[in-house]
Design a protein around this motif. Sequence first.
Motif, PDB file in Angstrom:
ATOM      1  N   LEU A  77      40.476  32.642  66.638  1.00 38.68           N
ATOM      2  CA  LEU A  77      41.269  33.732  67.039  1.00 38.68           C
ATOM      3  C   LEU A  77      40.848  34.907  68.067  1.00 38.68           C
ATOM      4  N   LYS A  78      39.461  35.158  67.421  1.00 35.58           N
ATOM      5  CA  LYS A  78      38.612  36.519  68.203  1.00 35.58           C
ATOM      6  C   LYS A  78      38.083  35.900  69.599  1.00 35.58           C
ATOM      7  N   LYS A  79      37.782  34.546  69.695  1.00 34.02           N
ATOM      8  CA  LYS A  79      37.481  33.894  70.917  1.00 34.02           C
ATOM      9  C   LYS A  79      38.541  33.755  71.901  1.00 34.02           C
ATOM     10  N   GLU A  80      39.836  33.561  71.390  1.00 31.16           N
ATOM     11  CA  GLU A  80      40.946  33.404  72.143  1.00 31.16           C
ATOM     12  C   GLU A  80      41.736  34.475  72.644  1.00 31.16           C
ATOM     13  N   TYR A  81      41.754  35.531  71.650  1.00 27.30           N
ATOM     14  CA  TYR A  81      42.573  36.699  71.816  1.00 27.30           C
ATOM     15  C   TYR A  81      41.755  38.064  71.859  1.00 27.30           C
ATOM     16  N   GLY A  82      40.475  37.953  71.767  1.00 29.17           N
ATOM     17  CA  GLY A  82      39.625  39.093  71.619  1.00 29.17           C
ATOM     18  C   GLY A  82      39.626  39.930  70.235  1.00 29.17           C
ATOM     19  N   LYS A  83      39.227  41.072  70.114  1.00 29.40           N
ATOM     20  CA  LYS A  83      39.707  41.869  68.905  1.00 29.40           C
ATOM     21  C   LYS A  83      41.140  42.428  69.042  1.00 29.40           C
ATOM     22  N   SER A  84      42.151  41.956  69.070  1.00 26.28           N
ATOM     23  CA  SER A  84      43.414  42.315  69.348  1.00 26.28           C
ATOM     24  C   SER A  84      44.152  42.585  67.997  1.00 26.28           C
ATOM     25  N   PHE A  86      46.970  40.785  67.754  1.00 29.27           N
ATOM     26  CA  PHE A  86      47.448  39.584  67.608  1.00 29.27           C
ATOM     27  C   PHE A  86      46.203  38.481  66.721  1.00 29.27           C
ATOM     28  N   THR A  87      45.232  38.871  67.002  1.00 30.63           N
ATOM     29  CA  THR A  87      44.098  38.195  66.367  1.00 30.63           C
ATOM     30  C   THR A  87      44.149  38.488  64.912  1.00 30.63           C
ATOM     31  N   ALA A  88      44.121  40.020  64.698  1.00 28.25           N
ATOM     32  CA  ALA A  88      44.150  40.408  63.279  1.00 28.25           C
ATOM     33  C   ALA A  88      45.597  39.709  62.485  1.00 28.25           C
ATOM     34  N   PHE A  89      46.559  39.943  63.292  1.00 31.51           N
ATOM     35  CA  PHE A  89      47.789  39.355  62.531  1.00 31.51           C
ATOM     36  C   PHE A  89      47.805  37.884  62.294  1.00 31.51           C
TER      37      PHE A  89
END
Length: 434
Positions: A77-84, A86-89
């Motif tokens: 998720l971090k690779k796909e969306y960065g530290k965002s 949505f990644t955390a969600f």
Amino acid sequence: MGQYKKNSLSLTGAVSMGTGVMIGAGIFALLGQVAELSGEWFPLAFVLGAIISAFSAYSYIRLSNAYPSAGGIGMYLKKEYGKSIFTAFAALLMAFSMVINESLVARTFGTYVLQLFDVGENTYWVPVLGVALIVVAFIVNISGNELIEKSSFTMAVLKIAGLGLLALGGLWAADFSLGENIPKALPDKSLTSFIAALALTILAYKGFTTITNSGDEIEKPHKNVGRAIIISIAICVVLYFLMAISVASSLSIDEIISAKDYSLAEAARPAFGKYGVWVTVFVAIIATISGIIASIFAVSRMTAMITEMKLIPHSHLGMPGSIQKHMLVYIAGLAILLTLLFDLSRIASLGAIFYLVMDIGIHYGLLKNLHKEVDFKPAVVITAIVLDVVVLVGFVITKAKSDLPVVIISLVAMLLIYIGEKWFLKQNREAVNE
């Protein structure tokens, strides 16, 4: 991360973990619920669920080949969306779905153990035994990877052999008449209800993500993560289908639904009497123990990684040791709470909704943001998204009609997770901008 150790899990150990989670939650906890939604076609539902899960697994295999990591889905998720946000969600949705799975397995353990005793169905012993299992799994996990792998492999062999024998025994009692137990008429349930059943079968296969969360703790991860996922799904679909056919040969749909929380034990009675029930309960105990051990192992590593990414809050609460050990405590505590509060049906519904939402996010992120970095076939990923959306919509519609509160609880929980993460990351902007 505490006890993280590169190359500490073999291919066999990874397969044992994957099948451990799948078989523990899948056939024992969900067969009756799947039959309730899909009717006489429930054996086919497990096959279709495997096909849908295989499309989903493709994205995870391609991601694991590119980014093998002990953080697994959190790293993807971090690779796909960065530290965002949505990644955390999405990472928290996956973590919660895995913890929900642990409470599902825990209550299944209690339900099957009680088949050996003459007690009521709505006894407090179900959650009590479930909590005891979670505590045991927690103790095993803090003992290290070597013990986890050894116990997972031994239990995997025992339960696969046990389920195989039970399936063959049931088919033998039915004179191996597979054709008589495969419906020839149209489904006796609505299409929406049948699609909803597929959501639960997907939940039964989602244990393959346990393998991705082990990442480069697996030997030769670029090859073995994908191999372990494929082998695990293949083993489980054969076992699920044979067990479903075996149960259908012993019980009517009404009888399966009536005993949906312990349908395998009930199916053993006509053919083998009390001895069949004893064997079934023994295999169920082995399956649920190994399933919860493997699940806690995986989710603790993923949550430790997203904690270290500063994507979720963390407090030591005065505890010594690493973040990973702290996550073991938090995970076990939450699983215990869910085991005490919810029944099997609602636990499964929450887990299915959370997982499917996260899964769609994984596929979309790969398709949209990593098409240059990761080698994959877009058509396969698009198919996985479409299948997930169809199943999720069908499941939500069906549950809204039969159990609206569980849908509301799922939506409110996801909203609270999103709002909480948005607030946390706003207070820690440097975590997002690193």
